[in-house]
Design an enzyme around this catalytic site. Structure first.
Site: not given
Ligand code: MN
Length: 599
Positions: A89, A113, A117-118, A180, A300
Site C-alpha cells: 500500500h 505514511h 499509526e500502525d 492514499d 458527448d
Molecule cells: Mn494509507
C-alpha cells in the site's frame, strides 16, 4: 443531500491472520491464482526509484532507499484486506505521487505514511532518521487517519477542519492524503460492503471535490469514477457499455480528426500535439442527470486537446480552427484571459468538424496543460532546496490562496459547524445549497429553480407548487437559485398537475420525471372523467342501472385492470360505451347503441 461521512474505518487496518477474507466462497487456491495473474507484481524498490529519477535526476536515492526499507520492516508481516502484504500500500501511494512528479520528501513521507499509526514507529524516530520535514508530514497524516475513525456526525466538521489545517501547514499532506485515498479506492473491492459505501460517499463528497478545487483533474476524475462505480454499479455499467460502443464506432473519425487538425496547424507553422480524450463515465452520468439527455454525439464522449508551445500559439491555433470549421455559437470560452478559480487555463470551443460532427476542443500551452491535469501538484514541482513551498504556492496558485483564506476563517474562531457549511459551499462549485424555512439543507445543481427545490422536498410539493418566496420575498418560480437561499414554496390543492411549461425550466432529472409522470396522470384523469360521462349518459338513455361494483365484476371481460382504466379507454375512444354496457349486461341490445349513436 447525501450526508457527509467522516466515519471511514481505517482501510489500512491490519487484518488479523485468522480474520475471514471477503471473497473465499471459492476455495482460496482458485481465487488467488487468476488474481495474481491479473495483478501487476508489487513494485520493487528499484522500480520506484527509477520512476523518481526519470523526472528528478538529482533525487536523494539514499533517502528513498532508507524510507523504503524502514517502512517495509516496520509493517513486517501485516496484510491488507486483499491478502497482499501491507507494505504494498505505501509503495503504491508513493508510486501515484511519482506520477505527479513530487519531491523526495513527499515520496519518502508517502512510504512512511502509515508507520506511526500502525506500527511501533514514533515521530521522534522518524525525525531522527529522516529529518523534521518528513516527520511533520507523517505526523500530519497520522492525525488525519485518527479522524477517519470518528463515527459521530457531529465530528465531521472537526475532521474537515483538521484536514485543512494540516494542508495549510504543508500542502504535500493533501497530496499524500489524496494518493492514499486513491489507492484505497482502487482496492476497495476487498472491504466489507458497509465500509465500501462509506468510503465511496466520503470520496464523492469531500476528497474528489477537494482534488478538483485544487485543480487536480486527473485525480478528481478517477476518484469520482471509482466512487460512482461503487455507489451506482448499474448506472456505471450502462454508461460504460454505451461509452465503449460509441468509442468503437468513432475510432476512425477520432484518429482522422487528430491527423487533420495536426496537419492544418503544422501547415501554418504551429507545432501542436493533438490528443483525443475520452470522457469519464461519471462526468457523462452527471450531465445526463443534470440535463436529462442521453449521449450520442462525438462531442458527448470525446474531447480534443491541442497543446501548443506559447500563449500566442493558442490564439493563432484558435483562429485556424475557427476559419477551417464553423464554430458552434455559445460554446466558446476563454479561460486563458479569465482563468478559473482553481488556476485552470485553456480556450474552449466547439466546431462542426470534418464529418459534420460536433468536435469539442481545448487549446492550451504545455504549462497550462500541466496545471490543468495536476493542479496544485504542478506548482509543487518545487526543488527540494527552495525552502518552504508554502510561500511560493501562495503567490503562484489561486487555488492554494483560496485554501489559505478558508483556513484563515478558521483561525478567526467561527464555530466548526458554520465553518463546515462555508467550506462545503465553496467546495461544491457546481451545486447550490438552499434551505427550507425550517433550515433543512437542499442541494441542487447550479441554475436550479424553486420548482426543482419543491420536487426535492417532496413530489406532492412539486406537483402543487404555485408560488414561492426566496429569502422572504415573493419571487417567480422560474428564478435561478443561488447558494444560501431560503426557499418557501406555496402550494395549492386546486392544482392537480404542474403546468406543462414547468418542464422546460427545471434542472433536475428528478423534477422532470415527476412532471412527466404528473402530466401523464392528469391527462389520464381527464380522459377517465370524459369516459365516465359517456358511459353514464349511455346508461341513462338505455334506462339501465350503472354501478361501479357491477363494472368491477366485468373487468376481466373488458381485459382492464381497473374502473379508471376502462373509463380512460372510453374517453380516449379506444373502447365504446356500449362495449362497457355489453360487458356488464350480456343481453344488452345493439339498437339502443344505434339510437344513442344517432342521437
Ligand atoms: Mn494509507
Amino acid at each position: 443531500m447525501a450526508r457527509m461521512r467522516s466515519d471511514l474505518p481505517r482501510m489500512q487496518k491490519q487484518v488479523p491472520a485468522r480474520a475471514p477474507r471477503l471473497a473465499p466462497i471459492v476455495p482460496e487456491s482458485t481465487v488467488e491464482k487468476p488474481a495474481a495473474a491479473r495483478k501487476p507484481p508489487m513494485m520493487r524498490q528499484y522500480d520506484l526509484i527509477e520512476r523518481v529519477r526519470r523526472y528528478n535526476p538529482n533525487t536523494n536515492e539514499a533517502l528513498l532507499n532508507r524510507a523504503y526499507v524502514y517502512a517495509m520492516k516496520a509493517h513486517g508481516e501485516q496484510r491488507r484486506a486483499s491478502g497482499d502484504p501491507y507494505f504494498s500500500h505505501p509503495i503504491e501511494v508513493a508510486a501515484i505521487l511519482t506520477d505527479l512528479k513530487l519531491d523526495d520528501a513527499t515520496i519518502a513521507a508517502a512510504l512512511l505514511h502509515d508507520t506511526i499509526e500502525d506500527t511501533e514507529a514514533t515521530r521522534a524516530e522518524i525525525d531522527s532518521l529522516f529529518g523534521r520535514d518528513i516527520g511533520r508530514l507523517v505526523e500530519g497524516l497520522t492525525k488525519l487517519k485518527k479522524l477517519d475513525l470518528v463515527t459521530k456526525e457531529a465530528k465531521q466538521a472537526e475532521n474537515l477542519r483538521k484536514l485543512l489545517l494540516a494542508i495549510a501547514a504543508d500542502v504535500r499532506v493533501l497530496l499524500i492524503k489524496l494518493a492514499d485515498r486513491l489507492h484505497n479506492m482502487r482496492t476497495l473491492g476487498y472491504m466489507p460492503p458497509d465500509a465500501r459505501r462509506r468510503a465511496a460517499e466520503e470520496t464523492l463528497e469531500i476528497y474528489a471535490p477537494l482534488a478538483g478545487r485544487m485543480g487536480m483533474h486527473e485525480m478528481r476524475e478517477e476518484l469520482d469514477d471509482l466512487a460512482f462505480r461503487e455507489l451506482y454499479p448499474e448506472a456505471y455499467e450502462v454508461v460504460t457499455a454505451r461509452l465503449n460502443a460509441l468509442t468503437e464506432r468513432s475510432r476512425l473519425l477520432i484518429s482522422d480528426i487528430e491527423k487533420q487538425l495536426t496537419k492544418k496547424l503544422a501547415d501554418r507553422g504551429i507545432d501542436a500535439r493533438v490528443v483525443g480524450r475520452r470522457k469519464r463515465a461519471y462526468s457523462i452520468w452527471r450531465k445526463m442527470e443534470r440535463k436529462s439527455v442521453g449521449f450520442e454525439q462525438l462531442s458527448d464522449i470525446f474531447g480534443f486537446r491541442v497543446v501548443v508551445k506559447t500563449l500566442a500559439d493558442c490564439y493563432q491555433a484558435l483562429g485556424i480552427v475557427h476559419s477551417t470549421w464553423p464554430m458552434v455559437p455559445g460554446r466558446f470560452k476563454d479561460y486563458i484571459s479569465t482563468p478559473k478559480g482553481n488556476d485552470y487555463r485553456s480556450i474552449h470551443t466547439t466546431v462542426i468538424g470534418p464529418s459534420k460532427q460536433r468536435v469539442e476542443l481545448q487549446i492550451r500551452t504545455v504549462g497550462m496543460h500541466e496545471i490543468a491535469e495536476y493542479g496544485i501538484a504542478a506548482h509543487a514541482l518545487y526543488k527540494d532546496n527552495v525552502g518552504s513551498p508554502t510561500e511560493l504556492l501562495s503567490r503562484e496558485s489561486t487555488a492554494y490562496a483560496w485554501l489559505r483564506r478558508t483556513i484563515e476563517l478558521l483561525a478567526e474562531g467561527s464555530n466548526p459547524e458554520e465553518f463546515l457549511e462555508h467550506t462545503k459551499l465553496e467546495l461544491f462549485h457546481d451545486q447550490v445549497f438552499c434551505f427550507t424555512p425550517k433550515g433543512k439543507l437542499i442541494a441542487l445543481p447550479r441554475k436550479a429553480t424553486p420548482i426543482d427545490f419543491a420536487y426535492a422536498v417532496h413530489t406532492d410539493v412539486g406537483n402543487t407548487a404555485v408560488g414561492c418566496k426566496i429569502n422572504g420575498k415573493i419571487a417567480p418560480l422560474t428564478s435561478e437559485l443561488v447558494n444560501g437561499d431560503e426557499v418557501e414554496i406555496s402550494t395549492s390543492k386546486a392544482q392537480t398537475a404542474p403546468p406543462a411549461a414547468q418542464y422546460s425550466i427545471v434542472m433536475t432529472g428528478n423534477a422532470r420525471s415527476a412532471i412527466r409522470r404528473a402530466t401523464r396522470q392528469s391527462v389520464r384523469l381527464q380522459y377517465a372523467g370524459l369516459g365516465r360521462r359517456l358511459v353514464e349518459r349511455l346508461f341513462e338513455r338505455a334506462k339501465i342501472e350503472y354501478a361501479d361494483d357491477k363494472l368491477k365484476g366485468a373487468l376481466p371481460r373488458l381485459a382492464r385492470a381497473s374502473i379508471d382504466d376502462v373509463m380512460a379507454a372510453v374517453g380516449r375512444g379506444e373502447m365504446k360505451a356500449s362495449d362497457v354496457a355489453r360487458a356488464m349486461y350480456p343481453d344488452y341490445k345493439e339498437e339502443r347503441v344505434a339510437r344513442y349513436a344517432a342521437g
